[in-house]
Design an enzyme around this catalytic site. Structure first.
Site, PDB file in Angstrom:
ATOM      1  CB  SER A 244     -11.240  10.536  11.370  1.00  0.00           C
ATOM      2  OG  SER A 244     -10.613  10.884  12.580  1.00  0.00           O
ATOM      3  CE  LYS A 245      -7.391  12.803   5.197  1.00  0.00           C
ATOM      4  NZ  LYS A 245      -7.047  11.487   4.682  1.00  0.00           N
ATOM      5  NE  ARG A 246     -10.359  12.036  16.145  1.00  0.00           N
ATOM      6  CZ  ARG A 246     -10.389  11.156  17.119  1.00  0.00           C
ATOM      7  NH1 ARG A 246      -9.363  11.010  17.926  1.00  0.00           N
ATOM      8  NH2 ARG A 246     -11.457  10.405  17.302  1.00  0.00           N
ATOM      9  CG  HIS A 247      -7.679   7.587  14.446  1.00  0.00           C
ATOM     10  ND1 HIS A 247      -8.956   7.901  14.060  1.00  0.00           N
ATOM     11  CD2 HIS A 247      -7.712   7.470  15.791  1.00  0.00           C
ATOM     12  CE1 HIS A 247      -9.719   7.982  15.128  1.00  0.00           C
ATOM     13  NE2 HIS A 247      -8.997   7.725  16.181  1.00  0.00           N
ATOM     14  N   GLY A 248      -4.106   9.154  11.667  1.00  0.00           N
ATOM     15  CA  GLY A 248      -3.006   8.890  10.735  1.00  0.00           C
ATOM     16  C   GLY A 248      -3.552   8.631   9.350  1.00  0.00           C
TER      17      GLY A 248
END
Ligand code: GLU
Length: 485
Positions: A244-248
């Site tokens: 997800s977005k929090r992984h980049g």
């Protein structure tokens, strides 16, 4: 039989790498079997039928080179069809009208959860009398349509990737196919579309495996053959949670904007869960020739950005320099190195030369474009540590002399520049390695880069001479307020 596959995104405004991989597997499968690749937007939620949610997905597919043969189709334009097909099941007594209100259903759901039971529709409206139905209608209730499913038994999904997966009917209930407002449910619309579009293979994300028994029941109700199902495993982040977005970066465009080449992303996505021996680098033709669903691994794949950048580096090193140069041109603007008009004016040979000179050390198009700051403009910064370390008074004096020696070099080419530099240093009793770093720092502001003389050639005479002369003004390099040479 002609293979017909589809990629069926919901319009979310971007194509996630997981979705891109699903699209790619469908596309490869179609190309391999001389089949048809269809795009269909699952936008039964009318609000989602907006160009800004759809166009980026199509543009991402185009950028990846996954061109479709049919579509895009939009479920939001096919409501009449779903209604017609649902009414057919009603006439054949394979579906029934359900008058339960959302409040009633919610109360039953809560009661089931409180009793630690799996909430299921209890079949209350399965066998209403005509009179009961009349009463509901008179009280103003709008019915939904539910499909009648067998009360017991099992259903087996033969999945081309997962193998046999069995589901018990006791886990299912008479689910809604058409809502009271006339909109189809996801499972119903998908099956009506897959039947009417003649889909032979449903290749989609793993998360839909649990929908498959319901979908098979709908095929059976229509007396239609069931397509081959292939559920592609999830894409996880390195910590094994859902990517997800929090992984980049997760969207195709984010990688494009960071300077990843489409062929690198396609190669990377293909290897994400699919293998052909231990080969890592595949041309598009090789992917088509070798792709098969049975070589897709059933367990989750881990998204590894480093490997993507490694592949990107490979394609930067081996790609056509002229084409890469044109891609670098757009990065000159994206990275705010020059204005759009200035970027257009850069001769294409110059960009090609830059690619050849710098691609060994670049992982992305952005990195490849970055040296243009000192090659094509004067808006770059000097590394203060490098200035302090290499631009010593002795070296500066040599650079002054070098400036004058190079000012007369004609043509201003790497080989002539090297010859003139060596001759000048020899006349001073010095060696090239003594001033190479000082020279590089004066010209580029940093200690690393491509070959010194090739860099000079690309930079051009005016800048080289001006910067070498300027080396005596150390404060100039160290000041952040500097005006440009
Ligand atoms: N619209 C679904 C999704 O975006 C795909 C459903 C399907 O392929 O059957 O996940």
């Amino acid at each position: 039989m002609t293979v017909r596959v589809r990629f069926a995104p919901s319009p979310t405004g971007e194509l996630h790498v997981g979705g891109a991989r699903t699209a790619l597997f469908n596309w490869l499968f179609a190309r391999k079997h001389g089949g048809v690749f269809i795009i269909r937007f699952e936008d039964t939620d009318i609000e989602r039928n907006r160009p800004e949610l759809i166009e980026p997905i199509l543009e991402s597919l185009r950028w990846l080179g996954l061109l479709w043969d049919e579509g895009p189709y939009f479920q939001s334009q096919r409501f009449a069809l779903y209604r017609e097909w649902a009414e057919r099941l009603l006439r054949e007594n394979k579906a029934y009208r359900c008058y339960c209100t959302p409040e009633e259903l919610e109360a039953k759901r809560k009661a089931a959860l409180a009793a630690k039971l799996k909430p299921k529709y209890d079949g209350r409206c399965r066998s209403l009398t005509a009179q009961e139905e009349q009463e509901f209608l008179r009280s103003g209730r709008q019915p939904a349509l539910r499909i009648k499913i067998p009360q017991s038994g099992t259903i087996t999904v033969e999945d081309a990737i997962r193998g046999k997966v069995e589901f018990d009917f006791s886990e299912l209930d008479d689910f809604i196919i058409l809502r009271s407002d006339g909109r189809p449910t996801y499972n119903f619309a998908v099956v009506v579309d897959d039947i009417t579009m003649g889909i032979t293979h449903v290749i989609r994300a793993d998360e839909h495996l649990n929908n498959t028994p319901k979908q098979i029941l709908i095929y059976q109700a229509f007396g239609q053959p069931v397509p081959v199902f292939a559920h592609v495993p999830m894409v996880l982040a390195k910590d094994r949670s859902k990517l997800s977005k929090r992984h980049g970066a997760t969207a195709v465009f984010e990688f494009r904007d960071r300077g990843v080449l489409p062929e690198a992303l396609v190669n990377y996505l293909a290897r994400l869960g699919w293998a052909h021996g231990d080969q890592e680098i595949f041309s598009r033709e090789e992917l088509i020739a070798n792709f098969s669903l049975d070589a897709v691994h059933p367990s989750a794949a881990i998204f590894d950005e480093e490997k993507l950048f490694w592949l990107n580096q490979h394609y930067l090193k081996t790609g056509d320099p002229k084409r890469l140069g044109e891609l670098v041109r757009s990065f000159l603007v994206k990275l705010n190195i020059v204005s759009d008009a200035e970027a257009q004016a850069v001769p294409s040979e110059k960009l090609t030369q830059m690619v050849v000179l710098f691609r060994e050390r670049a992982k992305t198009l952005s990195e490849l474009a970055e040296p243009a700051r000192y090659l094509l403009t004067d808006h770059f910064t000097y590394d203060p540590e490098a200035v302090q370390k290499f631009l010593t008074p002795d070296k500066i004096a040599l650079l002054q002399g070098l400036a004058e020696a190079l000012a007369v070099v004609e043509p201003f080419t790497a080989s002539e520049l090297e010859r003139a530099t060596r001759a000048y240093l020899e006349s001073q009793g010095r060696a090239l390695k003594e001033i190479a770093q000082a020279c590089r720092v004066a010209l580029t502001g940093r200690t690393t880069g491509a070959g010194l003389f090739e860099t000079m050639e690309l930079m051009g005479k005016d800048r080289v001479i001006a910067r070498l002369r300027r080396a005596k003004d150390l404060d100039f390099f160290l000041s952040s307020e500097r005006s440009h040479p």
